[in-house]
Structure formats: C-alpha cells, structure tokens
Design a protein around this motif. Structure first.
Motif, PDB file in Angstrom:
ATOM      1  N   GLY A   1      49.832  36.291  55.443  1.00 26.40           N
ATOM      2  CA  GLY A   1      49.824  34.919  55.289  1.00 26.40           C
ATOM      3  C   GLY A   1      48.589  34.235  54.670  1.00 26.40           C
ATOM      4  O   GLY A   1      48.427  33.318  54.684  1.00 26.40           O
ATOM      5  N   LYS A   2      47.539  35.244  53.839  1.00 23.78           N
ATOM      6  CA  LYS A   2      46.474  34.717  53.322  1.00 23.78           C
ATOM      7  C   LYS A   2      46.864  33.918  52.113  1.00 23.78           C
ATOM      8  O   LYS A   2      47.550  34.376  51.493  1.00 23.78           O
ATOM      9  N   PRO A   3      45.796  33.064  51.999  1.00 20.48           N
ATOM     10  CA  PRO A   3      46.019  32.167  50.396  1.00 20.48           C
ATOM     11  C   PRO A   3      45.928  33.066  49.426  1.00 20.48           C
ATOM     12  O   PRO A   3      47.059  32.611  48.452  1.00 20.48           O
ATOM     13  N   TYR A   4      45.369  34.107  49.151  1.00 18.27           N
ATOM     14  CA  TYR A   4      45.333  34.877  48.052  1.00 18.27           C
ATOM     15  C   TYR A   4      46.993  35.455  47.377  1.00 18.27           C
ATOM     16  O   TYR A   4      47.044  35.698  46.371  1.00 18.27           O
TER      17      TYR A   4
ATOM     18  N   VAL B   1      49.756  33.819  48.134  1.00 24.85           N
ATOM     19  CA  VAL B   1      50.279  32.553  47.450  1.00 24.85           C
ATOM     20  C   VAL B   1      49.648  32.540  46.031  1.00 24.85           C
ATOM     21  O   VAL B   1      50.470  32.484  45.002  1.00 24.85           O
ATOM     22  N   ALA B   2      48.342  32.622  45.968  1.00 24.57           N
ATOM     23  CA  ALA B   2      47.752  32.534  44.498  1.00 24.57           C
ATOM     24  C   ALA B   2      48.326  33.389  43.743  1.00 24.57           C
ATOM     25  O   ALA B   2      48.443  33.234  42.509  1.00 24.57           O
TER      26      ALA B   2
ATOM     27  N   ARG C   1      51.203  34.882  44.066  1.00 25.65           N
ATOM     28  CA  ARG C   1      52.461  34.704  43.495  1.00 25.65           C
ATOM     29  C   ARG C   1      52.583  33.461  42.472  1.00 25.65           C
ATOM     30  O   ARG C   1      53.455  33.475  41.618  1.00 25.65           O
ATOM     31  N   SER C   2      51.661  32.454  42.648  1.00 25.62           N
ATOM     32  CA  SER C   2      51.463  31.656  41.660  1.00 25.62           C
ATOM     33  C   SER C   2      51.297  31.812  40.062  1.00 25.62           C
ATOM     34  O   SER C   2      51.455  31.070  39.299  1.00 25.62           O
ATOM     35  N   LYS C   3      50.914  33.099  40.145  1.00 29.64           N
ATOM     36  CA  LYS C   3      50.594  33.693  38.851  1.00 29.64           C
ATOM     37  C   LYS C   3      51.813  34.132  38.238  1.00 29.64           C
ATOM     38  O   LYS C   3      51.914  34.742  37.280  1.00 29.64           O
TER      39      LYS C   3
ATOM     40  N   TYR D   1      47.990  43.602  46.493  1.00 28.41           N
ATOM     41  CA  TYR D   1      46.845  42.863  47.426  1.00 28.41           C
ATOM     42  C   TYR D   1      46.886  43.162  48.942  1.00 28.41           C
ATOM     43  O   TYR D   1      46.143  43.708  49.402  1.00 28.41           O
TER      44      TYR D   1
ATOM     45  N   ILE E   1      44.529  45.373  51.176  1.00 28.41           N
ATOM     46  CA  ILE E   1      43.806  45.076  52.052  1.00 28.41           C
ATOM     47  C   ILE E   1      43.891  45.381  53.655  1.00 28.41           C
ATOM     48  O   ILE E   1      42.818  45.827  54.125  1.00 28.41           O
TER      49      ILE E   1
END
Lengths: 343, 381, 328
Positions: free
Chosen positions: C223-226, C228-229, C231-233, C244, C248
C-alpha cells in the motif's frame, strides 16, 4: 478515431470515478472535463478531497482496484494517433508504455515515493533501461546528467546514495529527475511542494518550470494553493466535490472570478500586504459527503448567492468569456452576466 | 526513518470525503468504534461465540457433565466414544439413545474390546438426578443436563481407569482455560509495571529492564519452563502447583508485553496531549493512569488475547511432559499425558480428544485476537 | 560493518554472564540436591548408606561449598578447559554427554527452520497478493491451524497415522542398527530418513507464524506510495512487486530468525520427548528430574547461547539487507 482539439495533447472528457468501498460508494470525480494544450501548463485547484488527485491518477490509471472509471481521457501519441486511456488495461502493455515514455508523475511525498532500500541510481535508471534500451553504464551516465540538470550537487557521488541520505528538497529533485528520465511529453505534478519547507517550495516550483521549458513538456499541476497556480500555469480548473466548477486562462480567472466558490477561495488567501487586523474570510460550512450524490449544485449549501433553483439540478457548463467556463445556476446559457453582488 | 512513510495518499486508498460516516465516527467512543469494526470481522465474531461457549461449558461443568471427573466406572475401561442414535431397526425415537456395551476378549490378540448390544436401548434423559455437586460452589444440586438412568453414556469414551472423557474434558477446561487467563493477567501486571517504568523513565532503568527482558527471551521457553517447574517442590498441593505453574508461565510471558508497553509509552509520551497535561500541572501518576494507559489499552487487550493461546499451549505441553500440573488435578494437558505412548494411542485414539479442544480454544483465541487487533486501530483503514 | 559486529559481540558478553548466572540459580532452585535423589534411590533399593559416606560424597562433588563458589568453579572450568562439570547421574563429565545431543538438536532445529522458511515464503506472498480471496482465507486458516496445534499433538497424530496406516513407527532419529554405530555416510542417510517427521512437526508451528508476519508486512508495503511511484514508471506488476515490496517485506522477516530459533528449540524439546529423539531435551528433562545440576545447567546455558547466536546472525543479516540500519 476520436477527435480532439488540434493543439491539445490530452483531453479529459466527462471523467467519472467511483470507489466501491464497504462503507458505500464514494463519488470522487463526477464528470470532469479539461484539456491540456501541447507544451502548455494546466493547474487543477481545490480543497483536499475535491477529486483533483483522483483525476490525476486516472490519467495514468494508477487508481486502486476499488475504483471504477468512466468517461474519456484522450491522449495524442507521438505519431498523432489518439488513444483513449480509459479503455486501456490499468497495468497492460499499452498503459505501461504510456507511463514509461509519455506521461510521468511527480508525487507529493518524495520520501515515501522512493524505495528506502534501493539506491538512487537503481531507481532512476530502471525505466531508462527498460524503455530506452540503454545499457546499465549508459543509463548511469544519463542519471548523473539528469541529477546535475535538476541541481543536485556532486551528482556523481549522490547517485549511489539511498533516498534517506538526501534532504527533503534533494529528494524531490531526485524524484523530478526520475520523472524526466523517461523523456516524457506530459508531466503530472501532484502537490509537488506540499511536503516541503516554504523556502524549498519556490526552488522546486522554479525547477519544474525550467524543466518544462527544457523538455518542452505539457504540465498538469495539482495543488490546493492558488498562489502556486498564479505563478506556474497558463490555464486553471477549479474543482469542488468532484466537479470542475470554473475553468479558464489563469489571468482571466484571477481578474474575473465568476463562481462563488472561486471567489471564496480568492478571499481566503491571506494577503501579504493586507492591513493589520484585516480578517481572512473563510468559506462557511463544510464540504458535504461524497457518499451521496448531490441533487443540486454541490456548492449550494455553502454558497452566499444561493437561490431556489440551486438545490435542484446540477448546473450546466456556461461559457462566460473567451475560454472561460463556469458551472453555476446564476449564469444561464445565453444570459449576459448577471448583476451579482461581490460576495 | 521518515514517519511520513506510512502515510499514503489518503485520497487514493480511501477518499477522505467520508463526511457522513465521519460525523458518526466523531462522536463515538473508542470502544464503540472498536465494536463496530470488530463486528465486521466474521471469523472473529465466530471465534468470540466459540470462546464464550467453551467458558460457559467449563463454568457449568458440574451440571453439564454426567459424571464426576474422578468417577471410575468398573468394567468400562477404554470404552470408545458411543454413538448417540435416534433411529435403528426398531424405528425412530425422538428421545436419543445409546446401545449398552458388552465387553469381549478377542481370543487371538487377547485384547479386550467393547461391542454394542443393539437389542436394547439405553435412553438418554435430560435433567436427570445424579451425583450431587455445588453449582458455582454455592448451591447444592444434583441435576445433570443429561444422563442415562438405566445404563452408562460415554460421549467421548473412557480412559484407562474407566473415567468418562466428556466429563473430564469439561472439568479439565476449568483448569486449562483459567490458567491462561490468570497467567495473562499476571503477565499484564508485570508487563505494564516494568514496560511502563522502562518507557516512562528511560535512561539507566530502561537499560537494565531491557537487558533483563533480552536475557529472559533468549532462553528457549520450554526448556526454561521445564527447569522452573522442576523446581516446584514435589509435595506441593494441587492448588500450589497450579499457582506455581501460572507464575512460571507469566514470568516469561510478560516480556513481550513489557516491550510493547514500553514502545507505546515512548511513542505517546511526547504526544501533544500528554505534554499539554504535563504543562497544566497534572501529576505524573495521573498522567500515566488517565492519559497513557487508556490510549494504548485497546492494543494491549488485543495482544493479551493473542498471549492467552501461548499460555494454554505451554500448560498443556508441560503437563503432557509430566512436569506441569499433576493428577489428581484434571487439565487437558494432564489428560493428554495418557496418550503419550503409541500403544495407548493405538488402542484408544479418543484419548486425543482433549487435544482437539486445545486446538479449538487456541484457534478461536487467535482469530479473536486478530479481529481485536484490527479493531484496536479504529481510525485506520 | 565489522565495527558493528564487534560491538554486538562485546554486547553478548554481559548477556552470557547473566544467562549463566540465571541458569545456575534455576538449577539451584529445587530444594535438596542430587544427593537427596541418590539417597532416596539407594534407600528404595534397600541399601543402607551412612552419614559418613554422604559427607564424603558431598565433599567429593564440592556441594559443601557456598553457592557462589560452586558457580565460579563451574564457570572457571568452562572457560579455561571447556569442562562443564560432572554429571552425577551418568557418572561422566558433562562435556562427554552434551555435544552430540546439542548438535542433533541444532540439526533438527535449523532444518525445521529452513523448512518453515521455504514453505512460508511462497504461501505468504501468494496470500498477500491474492488478499481477501478464497485462497487467502484458506491459507490463513491453515496457518492458524498450524499455529494452534501443539507440537506434541501433531507428533502424536503423525505417530498414530504412520502406525495405523503405514504400519511403522516414526520415533527416534536413527534406525536401531545405527543407534550406537559411529558416524558414517550410511548413518547420515539414515538420519535424513528419520529427520522429516520432527522437521514437519516443528516446522509447522513456525511456518504459521512466519506466514502471518510476512503476509502482513507485504500487505503494508503493497500500500505504500513507492509502489504506485514504481508503477508510474511503467514497470510490470510482477517485476516491481518482487523488486520493491517483497524485498522490503523480507527485512522484518529476516529479523524473525532471532525469535524463531528459540521457538524451534522449544518445539524441538517437546517433540523430542514424544518422538524419543536422542537430542538435548530428553536428557535435560531427566537431569532436571534427578537434579543432576551441572548437566541441566550446561544444557540451559548452551541452549540459550544458541539463541543468542541466532539473534546475532539475524542482526548481521539485517544489516546486510537494510541500508537504513547500515548507515545509522
């Protein structure tokens, strides 16, 4: 093939996003339309919860699985073809290609949007290697170049740092570099300065503008800060409760705000040269629930100019100036500008 | 690490425009919120029902059990569980019945076994008079929930001494299920005390307590328990052994809680509302009692629920190994001791039935604790 | 890195001293001593024993000296010559009794640990990625079931099943012919043939705990923003999930070795008794019962030291996988 205005690169039409949660359905975005002219910048402004971030995430299809999305998001590809993004698989090949080469995003939280256990070089070069076919060595050189470009000192050394070793401002610069690494044509910046100190905010905003010029980007800037918008963008859309209530060129909106909500927002900005003791005028009331769809104008409960008709029917989009549109019952199609008291 | 890391874009995971729900949420107490959240967790609700039923069973054991725990039935050694029947060749009967048992000796293997005699029925009656007992330790009574007036009924069979397994499981539950509770409350006391001191005062005190916890935790629990319970004097009364075992279990059990309490206290100590209380001149004990403890009580309750299973597992294991509770005390672990060797197991696999109750109890508490832990964070998600 | 390890090693010294003191106190706790046990045994056998003889034995075993002197002598023996004292019951030095049994305990525990990892890892990832599906609920339930079943119960059930359905008994670690035989390749093979039962029994409870830890970690990370980030790549879901969040989520997973090892040793203790494995626990149990203090104390000390070493290893692994700790 869909048609879109010849100069625009991205057209959002009647975008609707609903979240189906256990607690009920959240109507996050209700029929939002705006377009982004190629090479220009558009600001989307509103309070938190107004749906501006959801709209932005819709463009890159990064919404969680509970979201249902409808409407059209038309994107002009490099070759001129037009792709409707809402029809793509959220994590399918086409969408990934668009994310990897065309539309980049900068996020609000530079720390949590970078993996804490991977080096900057690794995270920045990943997409370059995948989409531009560079070797690791070439990608690394490119990353260093980008880090220098966004103003990170000693980029050759910083490239091997982990995100937690950078300061907040540096992290946001790295994030910008990560977005630019893919050589995108559209950049979406989602509240890029909210998590930063005031002094850093201006630097980062200037950097984004410089990079827009440098890379000939089309920019969508999401913010709650009208001041930032005035400084940064050509066009602005004001959102309230999942709807665009007013949109137009930034100068027009600032000089001649039509929608009572826009006016309210303008009044609630503290003025730098305001008189001592002068009160900032807040907008009365609270944002209503997004669980239930409003019957009338979403703003009517808080509106100082509320009339009988405001509680019935969603207001239509009315053109009130060149490229200036407003959604308010006070302005009727065909009517001239009504004589309204300045709220 | 950046604390913001845990924060996600709220608008994405849960659009924060939940105003109606919020209005309700604003005025609800913490416990109401927990209950609302807990109710949604179906497995946890089912677990709650099971736990309540098990405790009721133990509470009313003398009434529900057809026999006393130590009652030996001559000639009924290793009786297999009897089938309750409503129907046989003679037709349907609304009143459940069992068949009487006849012992036979297999001439080849020289083993005794029981065969049912289908020619007669032993009807099962409800609310029958039997051995007398004191309900809740106060009211003399001799009514039993069910029983066979002209014969015997062994729902779960009998053990090597001809004692009714079903009755013993109910009585054993009283011991096994209370040892977990008592042990957990002792651990809670120790954990709150030492964890609280450690987190609140910090410094050298904190350091010493933390080292002690670390040392205690590096002992593998079972060998340590073994050693400690070997230290209980052999001539200790059954109650003494019970208390001794409980204390031993909580001596180690508190460390996990102690750490958790310390962490919570450290986190909350610097929260604005505590600083505000201190600035307004509230006394230290009052800050601890009225500000610190309530703010993490819900988490503590959830962890307690998850600690109970380990207590009962430990008791059962120790008693099973013969170094925990000892006969004549009846506990599930003591009962399982009878199943220790393969031969007994082969002859009477129903000796494992108390183990099924242990599993059920632990399973229910795990689900319950899981649900409580989710619910303890009412604003999350 | 080396400094960190050195620091941790130095930290272990006071801990070890504390552990040895606690071990010694614990074995001193029971009233009486081995002499009482022996006297009772002799009396039961009908032998008469004179007070003089008892006194002679007491001096022989140094039981007449104050407790702290006994402790210091014991520790001195261990440090200077690896002498863990004398086992009264076996009438042999402790060091001749413990090492093989401890080694077998370690083999059983560590192999159970590995099994539980290998099983838990894919199940937890699957469960987290397919969260709130039937598969997830099913796996969670099975995990809970494993967690709720006492080790000895599982051992008993396995014993029952193998006796009734397959007609052989699963106890022990060696076949009778290898029991007293010296170590050879054939004996190792024989050990492996027997090892799976305790491995399954002990591994099961650990697996369930691991699945829970890893699944919850992974759900947090997903659920962490990284994510989504990433995925945005434009990175594919499968690839970014392993690069990722799984990576972690593994960090706290690795730190579980610290508490897994004592748990495994505990589980091994009970299981060994049921399955009559020639490992440390049954001997420890016997020693505790007969108050054979040096044998019991040495086992307690060494088993706890194993745990400390386990924690040390997990801390070192943690530093290797988590740069945030490395640069602290």
């Amino acid at each position: 093939m869909k048609k879109m205005a010849p100069d625009s690169i991205l057209d959002v039409r009647d975008l609707t996003v609903k979240f189906f949660l256990d607690e009920g359905t959240v109507h996050a975005v209700n029929g939002v339309s705006f377009s982004v002219p190629a090479g220009r910048s558009v600001g989307i402004v509103g309070e938190s919860g107004c749906g501006k971030t959801v709209s932005a995430y819709s463009i890159t299809r990064l919404l969680p699985k509970t979201a249902r999305i409808s409407g059209e998001i038309l994107f002009r590809e490099r070759g001129g073809d037009i792709t409707n993004i809402t029809e793509l698989e959220p994590d399918g090949g086409d969408m990934r290609r668009i994310r990897g080469k065309e539309i980049s995003m900068i996020f609000q939280e530079p720390m949590s949007s970078l993996s804490p256990v991977h080096k900057i070089s690794n995270q920045l070069s990943e997409a370059i290697i995948q989409f531009q076919g560079l070797t690791k060595r070439q990608a690394r050189a490119r990353v260093i170049e980008l880090l220098q470009l966004v103003g990170i000192p000693q980029a050759e050394r910083r490239v091997d740092d982990y995100p937690f070793q950078l300061s907040g401002g540096m992290r946001q610069r790295a994030m910008i570099a990560m977005a630019l690494a893919r050589n995108p044509r559209v950049l979406i910046a989602d509240e890029p300065t909210t998590a930063l100190d005031v002094t850093l905010q201006a630097q980062v905003l200037n950097l984004i503008r410089d990079m827009q010029d440098e890379f000939k980007l089309s920019l969508i800037l999401i913010t709650h800060d009208l001041g930032v918008v005035a400084h940064m963008v050509d066009y602005v859309s004001i959102m309230y409760l999942g709807m665009v209530v007013e949109s137009g060129p930034v100068i027009e909106i600032f000089d001649n705000p039509k929608h009572p909500y826009t006016r309210g927002l303008m009044h609630s900005i503290p003025k730098l040269r305001g008189r001592r003791g002068e009160r900032v005028e807040p907008i009365p009331g609270f944002v209503p629930s997004a669980y239930a769809l409003q019957e009338g104008c979403p703003f009517c409960e808080r509106c100082p100019m509320r009339e009988e008709r405001c509680t019935k029917g969603i207001p239509q989009r009315v053109q009130v100036g060149s490229e200036h549109y407003v959604c308010c019952h006070v302005y009727q199609p065909g009517e001239g500008e009504p004589d309204v008291v300045n709220a | 690490m950046d604390p913001n890391q845990a924060a996600i874009h709220p608008e994405l995971t849960e659009p924060e425009v939940l105003k109606d729900a919020e209005a309700k949420v604003f005025y609800a107490t913490q416990w109401q919120l927990m209950w609302w959240k807990f109710r949604k967790h179906k497995a946890a609700m089912a677990a709650l029902v099971i736990v309540v039923m098990m405790y009721l069973g133990a509470f009313f054991a003398p009434m529900i059990a057809p026999y006393r725990a130590d009652e030996r039935h001559r000639g009924y050694v290793y009786v297999p569980p009897q089938k309750i029947r409503f129907y046989d060749e003679q037709g349907f009967s609304l009143r459940p019945f069992v068949y009487p048992l006849r012992q036979e000796i297999d001439m080849e293997t020289m083993q005794r076994h029981f065969i049912e005699d289908p020619t007669t029925r032993v009807p099962i009656h409800f609310f029958v008079r039997g051995s007398s007992y004191k309900l809740l330790g106060l009211f003399p009574a001799d009514i039993h929930l069910f029983g066979a007036e002209d014969g015997k009924v062994f729902l779960f069979g009998t053990d090597d001494l001809g004692r009714d397994m079903f009755s013993r499981i109910l009585f054993g539950g009283q011991i096994s299920m209370s040892i977990g509770l008592v042990g957990v409350f002792l651990s809670l006391f120790l954990g709150l005390l030492f964890g609280g001191i450690s987190g609140y005062y910090g410094g050298a005190v904190d350091n010493v307590i933390q080292r002690v916890i670390e040392v205690l935790r590096s002992f593998p629990t079972i060998p340590l328990w073994m050693a400690l319970s070997a230290a209980l004097p052999p001539d200790l009364s059954p109650i003494g052994v019970y208390m001794g075992i409980t204390i031993i279990l909580s001596l180690i059990g508190w460390t996990a809680l102690g750490r958790q309490v310390r962490g919570k206290v450290l986190a909350i100590k610097n929260e604005d509302f505590v600083i505000a209380a201190r600035l307004s001149g509230t006394s230290e004990p009052r800050i601890i009692l009225s500000h610190l403890i309530p703010s993490f009580m819900s988490h503590i309750i959830a962890s307690l629920t998850l600690a109970i299973p380990s207590m009962i597992l430990a008791e059962t294991s120790l008693s099973f190994l013969g170094i925990g509770l000892r006969p004549p005390v009846v506990s599930w672990g003591v009962m399982l001791q009878k199943a220790q060797n393969v031969h007994a197991l082969m002859m009477a696999p129903w000796l494992l039935i108390p183990g099924i109750f242990v599993i059920l109890y632990v399973l229910a508490f795990n689900f319950l604790g899981d649900g409580l832990r989710d619910a303890a964070d009412p604003y999350g998600n | 890195m080396l400094r960190y390890i050195a620091k941790r090693l130095l930290n272990m010294i006071p801990m070890l001293i504390l552990i040895s003191i606690i071990s010694f106190i614990i074995i001193q706790l029971p009233p009486g001593s081995y002499l009482h046990t022996m006297m009772a045994e002799l009396r039961a056998a009908g032998d008469q024993i004179s007070m003089d003889q008892i006194e002679a034995l007491r001096i022989h075993y140094s039981l007449d000296q104050p407790v702290h002197i006994q402790y210091l002598n014991w520790v001195k023996g261990i440090i200077t010559e690896g002498n863990f004292g004398f086992s009264f019951e076996w009438n042999r030095p402790v060091k001749h009794l413990i090492w093989e049994r401890l080694a077998l305990s370690l083999v059983v525990s560590v192999s159970s640990l590995l099994v539980s990892w290998i099983v838990a890892f894919p199940i937890a990832i699957l469960s987290a990625l397919k969260k709130h599906t039937f598969l997830d609920y099913f796996l969670t339930f099975v995990g809970f079931l494993g967690l709720s079943t006492p080790n000895f119960m599982l051992a008993l059930i396995l014993m029952y099943i193998s006796s009734v359905f397959f007609g052989f008994s699963v106890g022990g670690l060696f076949s009778p012919e290898y029991l007293m035989a010296p170590w050879s390749a054939a004996k190792v093979v024989d050990l492996l043939k027997h090892l799976w039962v305790p491995m399954v029994v002990i591994g099961t409870s650990g697996t369930a705990g691991l699945i829970r830890v890893l699944r919850n970690n992974l759900l947090d990370e997903l659920g962490k923003p990284y994510v989504v980030a990433a995925r945005s790549k434009g990175i594919g879901i499968a690839r970014l999930t392993f690069k990722y969040p799984v990576r972690i989520a593994l960090i706290p997973f690795i730190s579980t070795v610290g508490w897994q090892l004592p748990q495994m040793i505990s589980g091994e203790a009970v299981t060994a008794t049921v399955l009559s494995l020639p490992t440390a626990a049954p001997l420890l149990l016997g020693a505790l019962r007969s108050q054979d203090m040096y044998l019991a104390g040495s086992f307690l000390l060494l088993l706890s030291s194993l745990t400390m070493i386990g924690t040390l290893i997990s801390d070192i692994l943690l530093v290797l996988v988590d740069p945030r700790i490395r640069y602290e």
